[in-house]
Structure formats: C-alpha cells, structure tokens
Design an enzyme around this catalytic site. Sequence first.
Site, PDB file in Angstrom:
ATOM      1  N   ASP A 121       0.820  -1.215   0.000  1.00  0.00           N
ATOM      2  CA  ASP A 121       0.000   0.000   0.000  1.00  0.00           C
ATOM      3  C   ASP A 121       0.855   1.267   0.000  1.00  0.00           C
ATOM      4  OD1 ASP A 121      -2.260  -1.499  -0.184  1.00  0.00           O
ATOM      5  OD2 ASP A 121      -3.222  -0.705   1.615  1.00  0.00           O
ATOM      6  N   ASN A 156      -3.203  -4.527  -1.442  1.00  0.00           N
ATOM      7  CA  ASN A 156      -4.439  -4.462  -2.223  1.00  0.00           C
ATOM      8  C   ASN A 156      -4.528  -3.204  -3.078  1.00  0.00           C
ATOM      9  OD1 ASN A 156      -4.793  -3.254   0.494  1.00  0.00           O
ATOM     10  ND2 ASN A 156      -6.841  -2.730  -0.238  1.00  0.00           N
ATOM     11  N   HIS A 157      -3.922  -2.109  -2.630  1.00  0.00           N
ATOM     12  CA  HIS A 157      -4.000  -0.879  -3.428  1.00  0.00           C
ATOM     13  C   HIS A 157      -3.084  -0.927  -4.642  1.00  0.00           C
ATOM     14  CE1 HIS A 157      -6.768   1.729  -1.153  1.00  0.00           C
ATOM     15  NE2 HIS A 157      -6.426   0.941  -0.144  1.00  0.00           N
ATOM     16  N   HIS A 262       0.816  -8.311   3.139  1.00  0.00           N
ATOM     17  CA  HIS A 262       0.012  -7.119   3.410  1.00  0.00           C
ATOM     18  C   HIS A 262      -1.178  -7.406   4.312  1.00  0.00           C
ATOM     19  CE1 HIS A 262      -1.529  -3.109   2.888  1.00  0.00           C
ATOM     20  NE2 HIS A 262      -2.699  -3.580   2.475  1.00  0.00           N
TER      21      HIS A 262
END
Length: 385
Positions: A121, A156-157, A262
């Site tokens: 992220d 996830n980003h 993450h």
Amino acid sequence: MAVLPPVRVAAAATCTFGALSPATPPARRPRCSAVASGGRRVSFSCGAAGDGVAGGRPAITVAGDPPTFVTAPGRRIVAVGDLHGDLYQTRAALVMAGLLSSESDGHVWTGGQTVLVQVGDILDRGEDEIAILSLLSSLNMQAKSQGGAVFQVNGNHETINVEGDYRYVDPGAFDECIRFMEYLDECDGNWDDAFLNWVNVCEGWKEEYPMSPNGDWRPWNFVKKQKGIAARSSLFKRGGPLACELARHPVVLSVNDWIFCHGGLLPHHVEYGIERMNREVSVWMKSSSGDSDDELDIPFIATRGYDSVVWSRLYSQGPTEMTHHSWKLSSVVAERTLKSVGAKGMIVGHTPQTRGVNCKCDGKVWCVDVGMSYGVLYSRPEISP
C-alpha cells in the site's frame, strides 16, 4: 513466541526484528549475481564484498522470481507499514530508523547491512506515490552495495490500481502521473534514468507547477481529469511500466523465519503455494490486458476476496471488532499457518492500528500499519522500546 530484540517504531510503524538465527555461509557467488533455473526460479546473493561475505557476515541470498525466500544471516530486519503516497512521512520514518540520511537534498542509504521490508500500500490516498517507489528502488541499489537490501510487498492498493480501479487516488497523484510522463519525455524515454531520479526532482516540479487544493480537479474540469486518468492508465495498466515495476515484488515474502505480507497468510494460501501465488500475480501484472489467455486472469486467491493475501484482516482487527471466538480463532490459524511454513512470526499491514504497532495472536503476528499518511490517520512518529 521468543522475545524479540527492541522494536523501533517511526512514523510509518517501523519495527526492528533484529538478527534472528545463524546460517551456514552460502556458496561463493559474484556480488548480486543472478542464477536462473527452469526459467522461473531465480537465486542471487548480494554483499559488499565480491567473495560473498559482507562485513564478516554471509551474503544475503534470495530465491524466487519475484523474490520469495530470503536468507539474511546476522542482519537487522526492519518492517515499515502502509505509506499511501506520503513522501514526507516516509522519509521521516526511514530517517528515524537510521536508514536514510537526514539531509533534505539527498536520499542516501545509511542502513548499512540492514534489510528493510515495506509491506504494501504505497499507492492511493497521497500524492507522491511514484516518488516513494523511486526512493525505495534507489535505496535498494545503495543497500545492496553495502550488504543490505530493500524489499517491497504488494498490497491491495497496488493490485486494484493495476486493475484500473482509481477510486482512492488522490488528485495530486493524478498530477504526479502527468508530470512524470512529461519528465520521462525530457529523459528521452530512458525509463531507468527517469524512474530512479524522480524522487530527486519531483518536489521541484511541484514548485514550478503548483496546484491549488482540488482547484484543478473540480468535477467540471473534464480535460484535466481525463489527462490525469490517461497518464495513470498508461503507467499502471497491465503491462505498463509501473505495473512492471510492481511485478518485481511479491505478495508474500519470507525473510529468515519471518513472513511478510500485506493482509495475512492463511493455511489455504500455503497449500496453494507461496511461490506460485507470487509468480502468478507477477505474470498477471506484466502481461498486456489484451491477452485473453485464461492463465493470465487475475489470481483470485492472492488478490480478491476477504480471505485473500492482500485483503484479509483476520489478524489485524482491533479489539472492539473481535469477539473472543474470533480472537481465539485468529491465534489458532496463525499458529497453524506459521508452523506449516516453518516461521516464528508474521508481519502485516492493511489495517490502521490506532494504538500504534502492536502484537496479536499470542505474539505471533505484528501489525505495523499505523495510518501514517496524511490521507489516512496522519499518525505521529512513535518510538517503542
């Protein structure tokens, strides 16, 4: 779980895990040489000396493409949480951890043989995403020359941006994409020069082309908005240059006997195969979106769903969000997962910790996302003994 060496925490939740276990010196290899086997598995060693020993310690060895298994004998290991486009806080954290020079006009690695792991992220919610990617890449090159290393783990980003989901992009980040594309043209399309030097020139470009807060990004400024989206898409789309940079990094990384990811590693991820997940996500990012081959579909187990590696919050939820049953379940799952991969602990990001860096699951999981970006909680720097 064994008591860890003192934990140092900076603005981005920087944790020091220290040297954890001795290891047998690897075979002699040239410094940072790469050896490919079967076209997929890569192993290399990095050290400050050509004989494979850095400062009296065996060289760091890395296996997997992207990196999956790292052996770093005698190294200090530092984890940094979610950065979300905030270059100022990123630099402050690295300086406090003793990894970055404090001079404002330089970005010099001062960590020696330290191993730094950023757990994902970097993208979204802030305006300096490419600058942070540039900084970490530059620091990795410097660290390797001293027997250290910098690793990144995709979150996830990162995956949603490669998918083309820009819901969480800061307006300033669209501007950064536009400016970076212009700078790339000034560098005659030389990607390495433009990318590695961007962190050193980006602030000058901000001063030359200042932007009033949200002024240029009002809903009716369609021309500016479309230009920003087009620039971002060309960089981050599957097969694009920044997607290929992200493809260099894994979604799960093992360093000595620690797992870095993450969201969280779960038993079914281990059963599927850590190296397999890393490879499939990497191939998906590097492949053109126009390729309809079923093998290039997004790897669901790693990047989609509440129990995927980058989205899971099983280990990182706060006490108010967890029942006694879920707390007990997370501890059992963590223990089972770690035992299956021969690790003693896991380090995760993803969920901002309002109490700062903390340990969960009976001491098995460290949560290092403190929401340090101005786009999240803008948490203050903190030092934990």
